[in-house]
Design an enzyme around this catalytic site. Structure first.
Site, mmCIF file in Angstrom:
data_model
loop_
_atom_site.group_PDB
_atom_site.id
_atom_site.type_symbol
_atom_site.label_atom_id
_atom_site.label_comp_id
_atom_site.label_asym_id
_atom_site.label_seq_id
_atom_site.Cartn_x
_atom_site.Cartn_y
_atom_site.Cartn_z
ATOM 1 N N ASP A 144 -4.437 -0.066 -6.333
ATOM 2 C CA ASP A 144 -4.790 -0.694 -5.059
ATOM 3 C C ASP A 144 -6.213 -1.273 -5.110
ATOM 4 O OD1 ASP A 144 -5.292 -1.360 -2.448
ATOM 5 O OD2 ASP A 144 -4.523 0.503 -1.600
ATOM 6 N N TYR A 176 -0.871 -0.733 9.721
ATOM 7 C CA TYR A 176 -1.935 -1.740 9.898
ATOM 8 C C TYR A 176 -2.074 -2.099 11.370
ATOM 9 C CZ TYR A 176 -1.897 -2.477 4.900
ATOM 10 O OH TYR A 176 -1.999 -2.293 3.558
ATOM 11 N N GLN A 228 -0.813 3.272 -5.295
ATOM 12 C CA GLN A 228 -2.175 3.694 -4.931
ATOM 13 C C GLN A 228 -3.191 3.508 -6.064
ATOM 14 O OE1 GLN A 228 -1.984 7.639 -3.310
ATOM 15 N NE2 GLN A 228 -2.437 6.861 -1.272
ATOM 16 N N ARG A 241 0.856 -1.204 0.000
ATOM 17 C CA ARG A 241 0.000 0.000 0.000
ATOM 18 C C ARG A 241 0.887 1.247 0.000
ATOM 19 N NH1 ARG A 241 -4.712 -2.505 2.238
ATOM 20 N NH2 ARG A 241 -6.122 -0.918 1.463
ATOM 21 N N SER A 266 -8.219 -1.349 -1.793
ATOM 22 C CA SER A 266 -8.894 -0.100 -1.416
ATOM 23 C C SER A 266 -10.131 0.147 -2.274
ATOM 24 C CB SER A 266 -7.939 1.087 -1.555
ATOM 25 O OG SER A 266 -7.002 1.057 -0.519
#
Ligand code: NAD
Length: 380
Positions: free
Chosen positions: A134, A230, A131, A126, A137
């Site tokens: 991703d 995380y 991005q 990530r 997401s």
């Protein structure tokens, strides 16, 4: 002479899957770059894309799945091929999908035996550079939105406050547990529907995100931020503390949406049977982590169970219930990934030359290359 890259788009075969890996818009961007794109007839129908849309985008639509599989040297999927597909795929072809190699190790072995080079997009780190690719997401955002809608639909009361001639109706109390990508989208959606929203996450840092959406953040004294931003798994002591502190908020909520996850682990159980027994009849739990084992002790994957009048909805693949946008977003993620996989001359880039390619490659040249040594903060 070098063969041109020929991309195959298949009808996804997982039960109730309505998404497609490539929308006509991105297919057109590929065909305009002189790449061939073959689409299995009907592959986009569940997401509202007709075969003719792909033809207009310059793709070839094939009625036979086997013809797409055997004709392509790059197959793009949402999920993973099955054994029948793998048998028909040409040796040394490239596959892009979401394989979840820890869940399907024998399938990975089969693909390695066929000398396929396989990229599993859920393993992309990530990072800022990744991005735009991703998929976790983009699909989690859709899942969070759908979880809130499923909750509102099933709730035997209204979400917003209403002031009417018949009196004032209080807003529904919504509790979102886990404020990552899906949780934040669930919070935003429940807020837009007018609910009074509270959220909880073991990462203290999530508090700012929650408050920025106008929701209340529960500070329960547990801060379990692990590597790379995380969550880490809670210790037994922290788990007991969380259960105890969270119980009052759970019991006083009308709708609970759970999205709590720890990378590479089974979903933590954050709502126990004992706590559910204390909830008011008519309350709803939407467990968006049902596929990873569930955040609620009574969750059954893909089913709605009732316990003392409380409904627990084990939501599976909620992304597929908004297949148009979920497919468009996945498709843009894939297009972005292809821009690092294929150079301007139409050659596949050596995965060892790019950290993103090597991070999500799970087999190549007959070898299983997953798991790789992980850097701090990378997903399993
Ligand atoms: P996830 O699906 O792994 O987990 C969802 C949420 O559950 C997380 O916020 C986690 O902290 C929380 N959680 C775990 N155990 C819990 C428990 N016992 N009780 C309550 N909550 C618990 O996570 P995700 O949504 O994929 O992403 C989480 C993190 O990754 C966030 O920090 C997010 O901002 C970050 N992220 C970064 C990027 C990027 O920089 N490109 C992209 C996406 C996400």
């Amino acid at each position: 002479m070098k063969l041109p890259i020929s991309i195959g788009i298949l009808n996804e075969t997982t039960e109730n899957e309505r998404r497609v890996a490539m929308a006509p818009d991105e297919a057109k961007r590929l065909t305009s770059r002189q790449m061939q794109v073959m689409v299995q007839a009907g592959a986009g129908l569940g997401a509202g894309f007709q075969d003719q849309d792909y033809v207009t985008a310059g793709c070839k639509v094939e009625s036979n799945r086997g013809d797409v599989i055997s004709g392509a040297n790059l197959i793009v999927m949402l999920g993973r091929p099955d054994t029948g597909d793998i048998n028909g795929i040409k040796e040394n072809s490239t596959i892009i999908g979401q394989i979840f190699p820890l869940r399907y190790p024998s399938l990975v072995e089969e693909m390695a035996r066929k000398k396929l080079r396989v990229y599993s997009l859920e393993l992309l780190p990530r990072t800022t550079r990744a991005q735009s690719m991703d998929v976790l997401s983009s699909q989690s955002a859709v899942a969070g939105y759908r979880a809130a809608i499923i909750g509102a639909y099933n709730l035997p009361r209204l979400m917003p406050m209403l002031t009417t001639a018949a009196g004032t109706i209080k807003p529904a109390n919504v509790l979102v547990i886990g404020a990552g990508v899906a949780g934040l989208m669930a919070i935003a959606t429940a807020k837009r529907l007018g609910a009074a929203v509270t959220a909880y996450d073991v990462r203290k840092a999530a508090g700012d995100d929650v408050r920025s959406l106008g929701a209340k953040f529960l500070e329960l004294g547990v801060n379990a931020e692990g590597a790379g931003g995380y969550a880490r798994e809670l210790t037994e002591e922290e788990r007991m503390k969380e259960k105890e502190m969270l119980e009052a908020a759970v019991i006083s909520s009308d709708l609970i949406i759970t999205t709590a996850g720890v990378p590479g682990k089974k979903a933590p159980v954050v709502v126990s049977e004992d706590t559910i027994s204390k909830m008011r009849p008519g309350s709803i739990i939407v467990d968006a982590m049902a596929e990873s084992g569930g955040n609620c002790a009574l969750t059954q994957q893909g089913k709605t169970v009732e316990h003392n009048g409380v409904k627990i909805i084990g939501s599976v693949n909620p992304q597929s219930e908004a297949p148009i946008n979920a497919s468009q977003m996945y498709s843009r993620n894939v297009f972005s990934f292809l821009s690092i996989l294929i150079d301007k001359e139409g050659n596949f880039i050596d995965p060892s030359k790019d950290e993103l390619l090597s991070a999500c490659m799970i087999c190549s040249d007959g070898n299983v290359t997953f798991p790789q040594p992980k850097k701090e903060g990378e997903r399993k």
